[in-house]
Write a protein that holds these residues in place. Structure first.
Motif, PDB file in Angstrom:
ATOM      1  N   LEU A 150      56.292  45.557  36.244  1.00 17.13           N
ATOM      2  CA  LEU A 150      56.433  45.278  34.813  1.00 17.13           C
ATOM      3  C   LEU A 150      57.084  46.435  34.070  1.00 17.13           C
ATOM      4  O   LEU A 150      57.753  46.235  33.064  1.00 17.13           O
ATOM      5  N   SER A 157      61.132  41.680  32.069  1.00 16.93           N
ATOM      6  CA  SER A 157      59.813  41.165  32.453  1.00 16.93           C
ATOM      7  C   SER A 157      59.163  40.479  31.265  1.00 16.93           C
ATOM      8  O   SER A 157      58.575  39.403  31.395  1.00 16.93           O
ATOM      9  N   TYR A 158      59.279  41.116  30.113  1.00 20.28           N
ATOM     10  CA  TYR A 158      58.666  40.600  28.900  1.00 20.28           C
ATOM     11  C   TYR A 158      59.183  39.188  28.592  1.00 20.28           C
ATOM     12  O   TYR A 158      58.414  38.254  28.367  1.00 20.28           O
ATOM     13  N   LEU A 189      52.545  43.211  26.593  1.00 22.10           N
ATOM     14  CA  LEU A 189      52.916  42.078  27.444  1.00 22.10           C
ATOM     15  C   LEU A 189      51.838  40.992  27.380  1.00 22.10           C
ATOM     16  O   LEU A 189      50.667  41.299  27.156  1.00 22.10           O
TER      17      LEU A 189
END
Ligand code: C2E
Ligand code: MG
Ligand code: MG
Ligand code: MG
Length: 276
Positions: A150, A157-158, A189
């Protein structure tokens, strides 16, 4: 003589490097075939709640090699990552899991996703397609990701996580506490759950620094409203200690080792039939 011996060692070293490279190459081919020939199989390990009731399971893949016997993922997942085979393998694991979910509508299922798999630009679309094809309920699907994954490529990734969250999928941080040292990503996140790595659980309750770390993780999780699962619970003492600090979701040999999916699911069905 020392020089001779040195040369001999070097030769042996070179040869072993060569055999290693060859056997790795051979293994890669075999893994490819294993996928096509249904030699991979899904094992499940139960996740239990504070009443000791199984509410879900983690999916753990195994390779049932015709000659070598059962091969564990720590051995072939890195190989699959290096070669790119993880894309096909991961898709197979997801599809088989979604099929199991349909037959077992009362359980949640957690699937491990490797970095290379998650970073594949087509990951979200492929998962969406599999959900459509199988009709499985995304609300009962959790993806286990690692901290490192992450942090590298945070923005991508977000976005990916948001897309998947919109489908109803949840996220768990696997091996929590072993990777990245900053905690700020936890609030940035869309994460639902932390899985405390089993290295912190192993020496509980005697090891006071591990106890402090686990209690701190509980405090962080409570503050951020995250679920916490303790991994690697093996003893009654660990169970009781974890309950005493409010950590009630457990996974570990104390409750059950990973076993072929059909076996665990049959046992759960039987238990449910008995309690109904
Ligand atoms: P993980 O996701 O952290 O999974 C937990 C590992 O701890 C599993 O090893 C499980 O068998 C083991 N374990 C569970 N409870 C206990 C316990 O009480 N004591 C001890 N000593 N061990 C326990 P396993 O099945 O060998 O899997 C190893 C790793 O391989 C997993 O670690 C996961 O990172 C990866 N993996 C497994 N299946 C898949 C998959 O389908 N896809 C991907 N990408 N990775 C996978
Ligand atoms: Mg996991
Ligand atoms: Mg883990
Ligand atoms: Mg692990």
């Amino acid at each position: 003589a020392a020089k001779e011996a040195g040369r001999g060692t070097w030769r042996r070293f070179q040869m072993s490097m060569q055999t290693q490279a060859e056997s790795r190459f051979a293994l890669e081919g075999e893994l490819r075939k294993a996928l096509d020939n249904q030699q991979l199989s899904l094992y499940l390990q139960p996740k239990t709640n504070g009443d000791g009731v199984i509410y879900g399971a983690e999916v753990l893949v195994r390779w049932e090699h015709p000659e070598k016997g059962l091969i564990y993922p720590d051995f072939f997942i890195p190989l699959a990552e290096d070669t790119g085979l993880i894309i096909a393998l991961g898709e197979w694991v997801l599809k088989e899991t979604l099929l199991l979910m349909q037959d077992n509508p009362q359980l949640t299922f957690a699937v491990n996703i490797s970095p290379r798999e998650f970073r594949n630009t087509d990951f979200v679309n492929r998962l969406r397609r599999l959900l459509d094809e199988t009709g499985a309920d995304p609300k009962r699907l959790t993806l286990e990701l690692t901290e490192g994954l992450l942090i590298t490529d945070f923005t991508k990734s977000y976005k990916r996580m948001l897309n998947l969250q919109q489908l109803g999928i949840s996220f768990s941080i696997d091996d929590f506490g072993t990777g990245y040292s900053s905690l700020s990503y936890l609030k940035r996140l869309p994460i639902n759950e932390l899985k405390i790595d089993r290295s912190f659980v192993k020496n509980l309750p005697q090891d006071s620094s591990d106890a402090l770390l686990v209690e701190t993780m509980m405090a962080v999780a409570k503050h951020l409203e995250l679920l916490v699962v303790a991994e690697g619970v093996e003893t009654k003492e660990q169970q009781e200690y974890l309950y005493s600090i409010g950590c009630t979701l457990h996974q570990g040999y104390y409750y059950g080792k990973p076993e072929p999916a059909k076996l665990l699911l049959a046992r759960i069905k039987e238990q449910q039939a008995n309690t109904d």
